[in-house]
Structures are given as structure tokens and as C-alpha cells.
Design a protein around this motif. Structure first.
Motif, mmCIF file in Angstrom:
data_model
loop_
_atom_site.group_PDB
_atom_site.id
_atom_site.type_symbol
_atom_site.label_atom_id
_atom_site.label_comp_id
_atom_site.label_asym_id
_atom_site.label_seq_id
_atom_site.Cartn_x
_atom_site.Cartn_y
_atom_site.Cartn_z
ATOM 1 N N VAL A 130 0.849 -1.186 0.000
ATOM 2 C CA VAL A 130 0.000 0.000 0.000
ATOM 3 C C VAL A 130 0.890 1.244 0.000
ATOM 4 C CG1 VAL A 130 -1.932 -1.161 1.112
ATOM 5 C CG2 VAL A 130 -0.192 -0.064 2.527
ATOM 6 N N PRO A 131 0.378 2.366 -0.483
ATOM 7 C CA PRO A 131 1.202 3.564 -0.557
ATOM 8 C C PRO A 131 1.680 4.047 0.806
ATOM 9 C CG PRO A 131 -0.706 3.777 -1.984
ATOM 10 C CD PRO A 131 -0.925 2.552 -1.145
ATOM 11 N N MET A 132 2.845 4.686 0.808
ATOM 12 C CA MET A 132 3.390 5.426 1.947
ATOM 13 C C MET A 132 4.152 6.597 1.368
ATOM 14 S SD MET A 132 6.951 3.591 2.933
ATOM 15 C CE MET A 132 7.770 5.147 2.503
ATOM 16 N N TYR A 133 3.856 7.792 1.842
ATOM 17 C CA TYR A 133 4.532 8.962 1.281
ATOM 18 C C TYR A 133 4.267 10.184 2.141
ATOM 19 C CZ TYR A 133 -0.153 9.726 -0.791
ATOM 20 O OH TYR A 133 -1.508 9.888 -0.990
ATOM 21 N N ASN A 134 5.061 11.225 1.878
ATOM 22 C CA ASN A 134 4.888 12.502 2.572
ATOM 23 C C ASN A 134 3.954 13.420 1.785
ATOM 24 O OD1 ASN A 134 8.305 12.316 3.480
ATOM 25 N ND2 ASN A 134 6.642 12.288 4.954
ATOM 26 N N ASP A 138 5.460 16.224 -3.793
ATOM 27 C CA ASP A 138 6.286 17.079 -4.666
ATOM 28 C C ASP A 138 7.670 16.473 -4.789
ATOM 29 O OD1 ASP A 138 7.792 17.849 -2.363
ATOM 30 O OD2 ASP A 138 6.434 19.508 -1.975
ATOM 31 N N GLU A 139 8.507 17.102 -5.589
ATOM 32 C CA GLU A 139 9.832 16.551 -5.888
ATOM 33 C C GLU A 139 10.776 16.620 -4.702
ATOM 34 O OE1 GLU A 139 11.274 18.551 -9.320
ATOM 35 O OE2 GLU A 139 9.836 17.614 -10.700
ATOM 36 N N GLU A 140 10.483 17.424 -3.692
ATOM 37 C CA GLU A 140 11.362 17.565 -2.537
ATOM 38 C C GLU A 140 10.997 16.617 -1.396
ATOM 39 O OE1 GLU A 140 11.469 21.621 -1.371
ATOM 40 O OE2 GLU A 140 12.282 22.310 -3.295
ATOM 41 N N SER A 141 10.019 15.777 -1.600
ATOM 42 C CA SER A 141 9.565 14.880 -0.549
ATOM 43 C C SER A 141 10.647 13.895 -0.141
ATOM 44 C CB SER A 141 8.332 14.108 -1.030
ATOM 45 O OG SER A 141 7.956 13.135 -0.084
ATOM 46 N N ARG A 142 10.798 13.687 1.157
ATOM 47 C CA ARG A 142 11.720 12.650 1.647
ATOM 48 C C ARG A 142 11.232 11.255 1.248
ATOM 49 N NH1 ARG A 142 11.738 16.344 6.069
ATOM 50 N NH2 ARG A 142 13.836 17.001 6.694
ATOM 51 N N HIS A 143 9.926 11.117 1.158
ATOM 52 C CA HIS A 143 9.326 9.830 0.808
ATOM 53 C C HIS A 143 8.308 10.073 -0.305
ATOM 54 C CE1 HIS A 143 10.531 9.469 5.125
ATOM 55 N NE2 HIS A 143 11.075 8.372 4.650
ATOM 56 N N PRO A 144 8.770 10.077 -1.548
ATOM 57 C CA PRO A 144 7.861 10.347 -2.659
ATOM 58 C C PRO A 144 6.861 9.214 -2.871
ATOM 59 C CG PRO A 144 10.029 9.748 -3.476
ATOM 60 C CD PRO A 144 10.164 9.893 -1.990
ATOM 61 N N LYS A 145 5.706 9.580 -3.361
ATOM 62 C CA LYS A 145 4.654 8.599 -3.598
ATOM 63 C C LYS A 145 5.102 7.593 -4.644
ATOM 64 C CE LYS A 145 -0.297 8.246 -4.546
ATOM 65 N NZ LYS A 145 -1.542 8.996 -4.830
ATOM 66 N N GLY A 146 4.923 6.304 -4.326
ATOM 67 C CA GLY A 146 5.244 5.237 -5.258
ATOM 68 C C GLY A 146 6.592 4.585 -5.051
ATOM 69 N N THR A 166 5.244 7.287 6.443
ATOM 70 C CA THR A 166 4.151 7.963 5.763
ATOM 71 C C THR A 166 3.589 9.078 6.624
ATOM 72 O OG1 THR A 166 2.107 7.566 4.514
ATOM 73 C CG2 THR A 166 2.292 6.488 6.659
ATOM 74 N N GLU A 167 2.916 9.995 5.956
ATOM 75 C CA GLU A 167 2.057 10.925 6.680
ATOM 76 C C GLU A 167 0.646 10.365 6.677
ATOM 77 O OE1 GLU A 167 2.603 15.208 6.504
ATOM 78 O OE2 GLU A 167 4.418 14.888 5.297
ATOM 79 N N ASP A 168 -0.297 11.160 7.170
ATOM 80 C CA ASP A 168 -1.676 10.655 7.296
ATOM 81 C C ASP A 168 -2.405 10.805 5.953
ATOM 82 O OD1 ASP A 168 -1.490 13.426 7.653
ATOM 83 O OD2 ASP A 168 -3.322 13.527 8.836
ATOM 84 N N ILE A 169 -1.976 9.964 5.043
ATOM 85 C CA ILE A 169 -2.423 10.040 3.658
ATOM 86 C C ILE A 169 -3.843 9.479 3.502
ATOM 87 C CG2 ILE A 169 -0.072 9.984 2.736
ATOM 88 C CD1 ILE A 169 -0.408 6.976 2.301
ATOM 89 N N PRO A 170 -4.540 9.859 2.444
ATOM 90 C CA PRO A 170 -5.907 9.352 2.252
ATOM 91 C C PRO A 170 -5.981 7.832 2.198
ATOM 92 C CG PRO A 170 -5.483 11.201 0.771
ATOM 93 C CD PRO A 170 -4.181 10.872 1.430
ATOM 94 N N GLU A 171 -4.963 7.187 1.619
ATOM 95 C CA GLU A 171 -4.989 5.727 1.502
ATOM 96 C C GLU A 171 -4.950 5.048 2.866
ATOM 97 O OE1 GLU A 171 -2.820 7.241 -2.238
ATOM 98 O OE2 GLU A 171 -2.977 7.811 -0.114
ATOM 99 N N MET A 172 -4.255 5.653 3.820
ATOM 100 C CA MET A 172 -4.246 5.097 5.173
ATOM 101 C C MET A 172 -5.581 5.350 5.860
ATOM 102 S SD MET A 172 -1.616 5.654 8.367
ATOM 103 C CE MET A 172 -1.775 7.429 8.387
ATOM 104 N N ARG A 173 -6.099 6.557 5.739
ATOM 105 C CA ARG A 173 -7.371 6.899 6.372
ATOM 106 C C ARG A 173 -8.522 6.046 5.850
ATOM 107 N NH1 ARG A 173 -7.941 11.598 9.242
ATOM 108 N NH2 ARG A 173 -6.051 12.833 9.548
ATOM 109 N N ALA A 174 -8.390 5.551 4.621
ATOM 110 C CA ALA A 174 -9.460 4.768 4.005
ATOM 111 C C ALA A 174 -9.406 3.285 4.350
ATOM 112 C CB ALA A 174 -9.416 4.942 2.488
ATOM 113 N N LEU A 175 -8.413 2.855 5.113
ATOM 114 C CA LEU A 175 -8.307 1.450 5.456
ATOM 115 C C LEU A 175 -9.524 0.990 6.267
ATOM 116 C CD1 LEU A 175 -4.539 1.344 6.519
ATOM 117 C CD2 LEU A 175 -5.518 0.315 4.458
#
Length: 247
Positions: A130-134, A138-146, A166-175
Motif C-alpha cells: 500500500v502507498p506510503m509517502y509525505n 512534490d519533488e522535494e519529498s523525503r518519501h515520494p509517492k510510489g 508515511t504521513e496521514d495520507i488518504p490511503e491510510m485513512r481509508a483502510l
């Protein structure tokens, strides 16, 4: 007698063999908090390591890993020194593509690349990346999506969520229907305790382990995290464990 007491204190300080039991409809799952974002899971005759880090001493008393899951390329997740200290020649690795590209020199039985939203199985356990990202993306993210993976493990009748960085991304909130969640909270790399607690209150796992909570300012206040969660929902069991045994 004094020597025995010192030995016991030493073992406790190293967090050796610490475990929690989770009952399923087909035997117990054993959870071993090890260090930071590193844990081991035992189920029946299967041993799983997640993000081995901190040296082989943290795995003393455990069987060699049948399966190793790695979430990301950073050194507290893909740690070659630790992997080279462990016996991984018979271990099956499941990793994102970015990790697979850096696995040279690591003994393994096989490496399977599993990217976001893809699923596989290993010895009867269904595994989904499952996704994990900041945020923002954007291109400066420590943990880019994907690039990295969180993981969902279906073991017997339990679903385990491992957040990755990860941050509190929509994919986590939707679990939905998560029995056990391992959720990170260390600024500035992942989430604050307020972000993490807000996400937990939305997807409502039965049990949550705050882990990976050492950031630039030291250790996050996981007691406060527990207080925030349980002030809003007393049915969520927050398990505070010793993820930093040398502190």
C-alpha cells in the motif's frame, strides 16, 4: 544471586524475546518489537522480519527469517549491515522496486518486487503493498509517492497494517477492518502524534502500536498519543512497547 539479577536486567535492556500474542482462529501470532521500525512476526512455523535494522543482536532467540519485508531505501529500513549479519540465504524478500535495485550483495532465496497496490502471497499469507509517502506530493519529498511500501498482511482471520514512512495520507485513512496497525510518528520525517492519532481515529484499528517514533527532537510522546486516541475512542487498544531499549 547478584550476577543473576544483572543478567536479567541486561536481557530486559536488550529487549530480547519480548513478544505479544495475538490470538487468531488458527493459532497465535507472536509480535516481537525490536528497534525503531523493526519488528518480527511469528505464526505457526513461519518467521517474518520487517525492515531489519540495528544489528543481529536484536534478533537473538528468533529463527532465521523465512520472509523479509522492506518498506523503503533509507538506512533504517534497508540496512545492509544488519542484513549481512543475519542469515538470509534462505529468506524470501518482498520489496518495492527502488529497494530491489539496491539489494546487491545480500544473500537471499529470492527477491520479489511488489509495488504499490499490488498483491502476492507467501506460504498462505496474503500480502498487499500500500502507498506510503509525505505530503504534499512534490519533488522535494523525503518519501515520494510510489517509491516505498506500507504492507497489509492477512494472517488467518487477522489483518496487520505496517505503515512504512508515511504521513496521514488518504490511503491510510481509508483502510477498513484492520486488526493490528503499526503506525509511525516522527517529525520531520513522517507524522506528528496529532496527525497519527487523527488518522487512527478515522480508520479505527482494533490494536495500534506506535513505532518508528524517534525524530530530530528525540522520541515522540507516545503516552500523549495514547491519551488522545483513547479520549475519543476507548475501544482502540494502544500498545506502548519498548522500541528503543538502549534509551
Amino acid at each position: 544471586m547478584k550476577n543473576i539479577i544483572l543478567l536479567i536486567l541486561c536481557l530486559v535492556s536488550l529487549n530480547l524475546n519480548a513478544q505479544d500474542l495475538i490470538k487468531t482462529n488458527d493459532g497465535d501470532i507472536k509480535i516481537h518489537p525490536i528497534l525503531h521500525g523493526t519488528l518480527a512476526i511469528e505464526y505457526q512455523n513461519l518467521t517474518i522480519y520487517v525492515d531489519p535494522y540495528g544489528g543481529a543482536k536484536g534478533f537473538k532467540g528468533l529463527n532465521d527469517a523465512d520472509l523479509i519485508l522492506i518498506t523503503d531505501i533509507h538506512g533504517d529500513h534497508l540496512n545492509k549491515n544488519t542484513l549481512n549479519e543475519l542469515n538470509t540465504k534462505n529468506s524470501y524478500f518482498i520489496v518495492p522496486e527502488a529497494v530491489a535495485q539496491q539489494m546487491n550483495g545480500i544473500d537471499n532465496a529470492e527477491i520479489e518486487i511488489l509495488n504499490n497496490d499490488k498483491s502476492t502471497s507467501f506460504q498462505g499469507i496474503d500480502i498487499t503493498a500500500v502507498p506510503m509517502y509525505n505530503l504534499p506530493v512534490d519533488e522535494e519529498s523525503r518519501h515520494p509517492k510510489g517509491r516505498g511500501n506500507g504492507y497489509l498482511l492477512n494472517i488467518a482471520d487477522k489483518v496487520i497494517y505496517i505503515s512504512g514512512d508515511t504521513e496521514d495520507i488518504p490511503e491510510m485513512r481509508a483502510l477498513k477492518n484492520i486488526d493490528i496497525a503499526f503506525v509511525c510518528m516522527n517529525l520531520p520525517y513522517t507524522m506528528s502524534i496529532d496527525q497519527a492519532s487523527d488518522a487512527i481515529l478515522e480508520f479505527k484499528p482494533a490494536i495500534v502500536y506506535p513505532f518508528h517514533f524517534r525524530g530530530q527532537g528525540g522520541l515522540a510522546d507516545v503516552e500523549e498519543f495514547k491519551s488522545i486516541v483513547n479520549s475519543e475512542n476507548k475501544d482502540i487498544e494502544v500498545r506502548l512497547r519498548n522500541w528503543y531499549p538502549s534509551n
